[in-house]
Write a protein that holds these residues in place. Structure first.
Motif, PDB file in Angstrom:
ATOM      1  N   GLU A   1       0.847  -1.180   0.000  1.00 59.28           N
ATOM      2  CA  GLU A   1       0.000   0.000   0.000  1.00 59.28           C
ATOM      3  C   GLU A   1       0.886   1.234   0.000  1.00 59.28           C
ATOM      4  O   GLU A   1       1.850   1.321   0.761  1.00 59.28           O
ATOM      5  CB  GLU A   1      -0.933   0.003   1.209  1.00 59.28           C
ATOM      6  N   CYS A   2       0.538   2.182  -0.900  1.00 63.04           N
ATOM      7  CA  CYS A   2       1.353   3.372  -1.077  1.00 63.04           C
ATOM      8  C   CYS A   2       0.546   4.631  -0.755  1.00 63.04           C
ATOM      9  O   CYS A   2      -0.683   4.659  -0.912  1.00 63.04           O
ATOM     10  CB  CYS A   2       1.885   3.456  -2.506  1.00 63.04           C
ATOM     11  N   PHE A   3       1.256   5.683  -0.345  1.00 66.24           N
ATOM     12  CA  PHE A   3       0.661   6.968  -0.003  1.00 66.24           C
ATOM     13  C   PHE A   3       1.479   8.071  -0.653  1.00 66.24           C
ATOM     14  O   PHE A   3       2.646   7.871  -1.015  1.00 66.24           O
ATOM     15  CB  PHE A   3       0.625   7.159   1.515  1.00 66.24           C
ATOM     16  N   PHE A   4       0.854   9.235  -0.799  1.00 66.66           N
ATOM     17  CA  PHE A   4       1.490  10.333  -1.522  1.00 66.66           C
ATOM     18  C   PHE A   4       1.428  11.616  -0.697  1.00 66.66           C
ATOM     19  O   PHE A   4       0.462  11.856   0.024  1.00 66.66           O
ATOM     20  CB  PHE A   4       0.802  10.562  -2.872  1.00 66.66           C
ATOM     21  N   GLU A   5       2.485  12.419  -0.823  1.00 65.60           N
ATOM     22  CA  GLU A   5       2.545  13.725  -0.177  1.00 65.60           C
ATOM     23  C   GLU A   5       3.067  14.738  -1.192  1.00 65.60           C
ATOM     24  O   GLU A   5       4.101  14.510  -1.829  1.00 65.60           O
ATOM     25  CB  GLU A   5       3.466  13.703   1.044  1.00 65.60           C
ATOM     26  N   ASP A   6       2.338  15.849  -1.363  1.00 67.05           N
ATOM     27  CA  ASP A   6       2.784  16.940  -2.231  1.00 67.05           C
ATOM     28  C   ASP A   6       3.623  17.911  -1.407  1.00 67.05           C
ATOM     29  O   ASP A   6       3.131  18.528  -0.461  1.00 67.05           O
ATOM     30  CB  ASP A   6       1.582  17.664  -2.841  1.00 67.05           C
ATOM     31  N   LEU A   7       4.894  18.041  -1.773  1.00 67.15           N
ATOM     32  CA  LEU A   7       5.834  18.880  -1.027  1.00 67.15           C
ATOM     33  C   LEU A   7       6.472  19.904  -1.947  1.00 67.15           C
ATOM     34  O   LEU A   7       6.568  19.698  -3.163  1.00 67.15           O
ATOM     35  CB  LEU A   7       6.931  18.022  -0.389  1.00 67.15           C
ATOM     36  N   HIS A   8       6.908  20.991  -1.332  1.00 68.15           N
ATOM     37  CA  HIS A   8       7.699  21.992  -2.026  1.00 68.15           C
ATOM     38  C   HIS A   8       9.157  21.846  -1.606  1.00 68.15           C
ATOM     39  O   HIS A   8       9.466  21.202  -0.606  1.00 68.15           O
ATOM     40  CB  HIS A   8       7.192  23.401  -1.701  1.00 68.15           C
ATOM     41  N   ALA A   9      10.022  22.436  -2.385  1.00 68.31           N
ATOM     42  CA  ALA A   9      11.450  22.379  -2.051  1.00 68.31           C
ATOM     43  C   ALA A   9      11.687  22.964  -0.664  1.00 68.31           C
ATOM     44  O   ALA A   9      11.075  23.962  -0.286  1.00 68.31           O
ATOM     45  CB  ALA A   9      12.257  23.145  -3.101  1.00 68.31           C
ATOM     46  N   GLU A  10      12.548  22.299   0.091  1.00 69.25           N
ATOM     47  CA  GLU A  10      12.932  22.675   1.450  1.00 69.25           C
ATOM     48  C   GLU A  10      11.888  22.308   2.505  1.00 69.25           C
ATOM     49  O   GLU A  10      12.097  22.582   3.688  1.00 69.25           O
ATOM     50  CB  GLU A  10      13.255  24.179   1.561  1.00 69.25           C
ATOM     51  N   ASP A  11      10.760  21.713   2.098  1.00 70.62           N
ATOM     52  CA  ASP A  11       9.826  21.188   3.095  1.00 70.62           C
ATOM     53  C   ASP A  11      10.458  19.973   3.770  1.00 70.62           C
ATOM     54  O   ASP A  11      11.207  19.221   3.156  1.00 70.62           O
ATOM     55  CB  ASP A  11       8.497  20.786   2.454  1.00 70.62           C
ATOM     56  N   LYS A  12      10.109  19.787   5.026  1.00 71.09           N
ATOM     57  CA  LYS A  12      10.663  18.677   5.811  1.00 71.09           C
ATOM     58  C   LYS A  12       9.548  17.703   6.172  1.00 71.09           C
ATOM     59  O   LYS A  12       8.462  18.125   6.588  1.00 71.09           O
ATOM     60  CB  LYS A  12      11.320  19.219   7.083  1.00 71.09           C
ATOM     61  N   MET A  13       9.798  16.420   6.001  1.00 71.74           N
ATOM     62  CA  MET A  13       8.796  15.408   6.320  1.00 71.74           C
ATOM     63  C   MET A  13       9.442  14.245   7.046  1.00 71.74           C
ATOM     64  O   MET A  13      10.572  13.861   6.750  1.00 71.74           O
ATOM     65  CB  MET A  13       8.103  14.897   5.048  1.00 71.74           C
ATOM     66  N   THR A  14       8.723  13.695   8.008  1.00 70.75           N
ATOM     67  CA  THR A  14       9.190  12.546   8.781  1.00 70.75           C
ATOM     68  C   THR A  14       8.135  11.455   8.739  1.00 70.75           C
ATOM     69  O   THR A  14       6.941  11.723   8.934  1.00 70.75           O
ATOM     70  CB  THR A  14       9.466  12.931  10.240  1.00 70.75           C
ATOM     71  N   VAL A  15       8.555  10.235   8.482  1.00 76.32           N
ATOM     72  CA  VAL A  15       7.675   9.064   8.505  1.00 76.32           C
ATOM     73  C   VAL A  15       8.215   8.094   9.554  1.00 76.32           C
ATOM     74  O   VAL A  15       9.392   7.722   9.510  1.00 76.32           O
ATOM     75  CB  VAL A  15       7.604   8.357   7.135  1.00 76.32           C
TER      76      VAL A  15
ATOM     77  N   HIS B   1       4.491  13.406   9.698  1.00 73.54           N
ATOM     78  CA  HIS B   1       4.405  14.807  10.098  1.00 73.54           C
ATOM     79  C   HIS B   1       5.469  15.590   9.351  1.00 73.54           C
ATOM     80  O   HIS B   1       6.541  15.079   9.018  1.00 73.54           O
ATOM     81  CB  HIS B   1       4.537  14.993  11.612  1.00 73.54           C
ATOM     82  N   GLY B   2       5.148  16.832   9.061  1.00 73.20           N
ATOM     83  CA  GLY B   2       6.057  17.643   8.268  1.00 73.20           C
ATOM     84  C   GLY B   2       6.016  19.093   8.687  1.00 73.20           C
ATOM     85  O   GLY B   2       5.119  19.533   9.397  1.00 73.20           O
ATOM     86  N   VAL B   3       6.997  19.818   8.212  1.00 76.54           N
ATOM     87  CA  VAL B   3       7.104  21.248   8.484  1.00 76.54           C
ATOM     88  C   VAL B   3       7.279  21.966   7.155  1.00 76.54           C
ATOM     89  O   VAL B   3       8.194  21.656   6.394  1.00 76.54           O
ATOM     90  CB  VAL B   3       8.302  21.556   9.412  1.00 76.54           C
ATOM     91  N   ILE B   4       6.378  22.901   6.893  1.00 80.64           N
ATOM     92  CA  ILE B   4       6.504  23.702   5.690  1.00 80.64           C
ATOM     93  C   ILE B   4       7.634  24.709   5.879  1.00 80.64           C
ATOM     94  O   ILE B   4       7.708  25.380   6.909  1.00 80.64           O
ATOM     95  CB  ILE B   4       5.181  24.431   5.379  1.00 80.64           C
ATOM     96  N   TYR B   5       8.490  24.778   4.895  1.00 80.40           N
ATOM     97  CA  TYR B   5       9.673  25.639   5.018  1.00 80.40           C
ATOM     98  C   TYR B   5       9.267  27.111   5.071  1.00 80.40           C
ATOM     99  O   TYR B   5       8.518  27.605   4.222  1.00 80.40           O
ATOM    100  CB  TYR B   5      10.615  25.402   3.834  1.00 80.40           C
ATOM    101  N   VAL B   6       9.757  27.802   6.092  1.00 77.73           N
ATOM    102  CA  VAL B   6       9.555  29.245   6.236  1.00 77.73           C
ATOM    103  C   VAL B   6      10.932  29.882   6.346  1.00 77.73           C
ATOM    104  O   VAL B   6      11.659  29.629   7.322  1.00 77.73           O
ATOM    105  CB  VAL B   6       8.708  29.584   7.485  1.00 77.73           C
TER     106      VAL B   6
END
Length: 203
Positions: free
Chosen positions: A38-52, A118-123
């Motif tokens: 089973e697969c999942f998808f996340e739309d991210l921008h450059a420099e966004d941080k994500m943890t699984v 969980h992720g953090v949008i780059y600011v």
């Protein structure tokens, strides 16, 4: 005359920094049948941080395959047959990232997988960020780590409880089998000794 504070209240700074942080978190639990993935998808921008983070809570040898691909379908992380794992990365390009859990190595046992994303949008930091905002960001990351650790402990407790219940059941049935076998052996010995000492008369 009312004196206004020269600095904004602490809770306003806290709220503003949380809005700037833009942190998201989700917890999931899935059942993977034998031979399935089973697969999942996340739309991210450059420099966004994500943890699984993930943990196998039941089934087979408590192992699972995990991999993560970038928008160009290039594998950037891969683990084989691990019961638990954590992966943190910073996206290099904009696009849709894919992560998958696979139970294709198993032909019989389904698996229960609990995982958090969980992720953090780059600011960008323009140099005007208050020190307290930086501290709150660090605190938010630490709190997320604590939350992940708590969920890991909960899943491990469930795994150990299932193992203990399974062991208890096996001990119970083994004890019943031993008791029945002992009774049969005693009955056979009595019968054999009785037949051995029996005097046979020829008429």
């Amino acid at each position: 005359m009312v004196l206004l504070p020269s600095r904004p209240p602490l809770f306003l700074l806290f709220l503003a920094s949380l809005l700037l942080l833009s942190s998201t978190a989700r917890a999931h639990m899935i059942e993977l049948a034998a031979g399935k993935k089973e697969c999942f998808f996340e739309d991210l921008h450059a420099e966004d941080k994500m943890t699984v983070t993930y943990q196998v809570g039941g089934g087979g040898h408590l192992d699972i395959d995990f991999w993560l691909k970038d928008p160009n379908s290039k594998i950037i992380y891969n683990q084989h047959r691990n019961p638990t794992g954590t992966f943190t990365f910073t996206s290099a390009i904009d696009g849709r990232y894919q992560y998958c859990f696979s139970n294709e190595m198993s032909t019989v046992s389904p698996k229960t997988v609990s995982f958090n994303v969980h992720g953090v949008i780059y600011v960008p930091d323009d140099g005007q960020t208050a020190p307290i905002e930086r501290e709150i960001r660090a605190l938010a990351d630490s709190l997320q780590d604590v939350k992940d650790e708590q969920e890991y402990i909960v899943v491990r407790e469930r795994v150990h409880r299932n193992t203990a219940e399974s062991t208890n059941s096996r001990v119970k049935y083994w004890s019943i089998f031993q008791g029945a076998a002992l009774m049969l052996v005693c009955a056979w010995q009595v019968y054999y000794l009785k037949a051995f000492f029996e005097v046979k008369r020829v008429i």
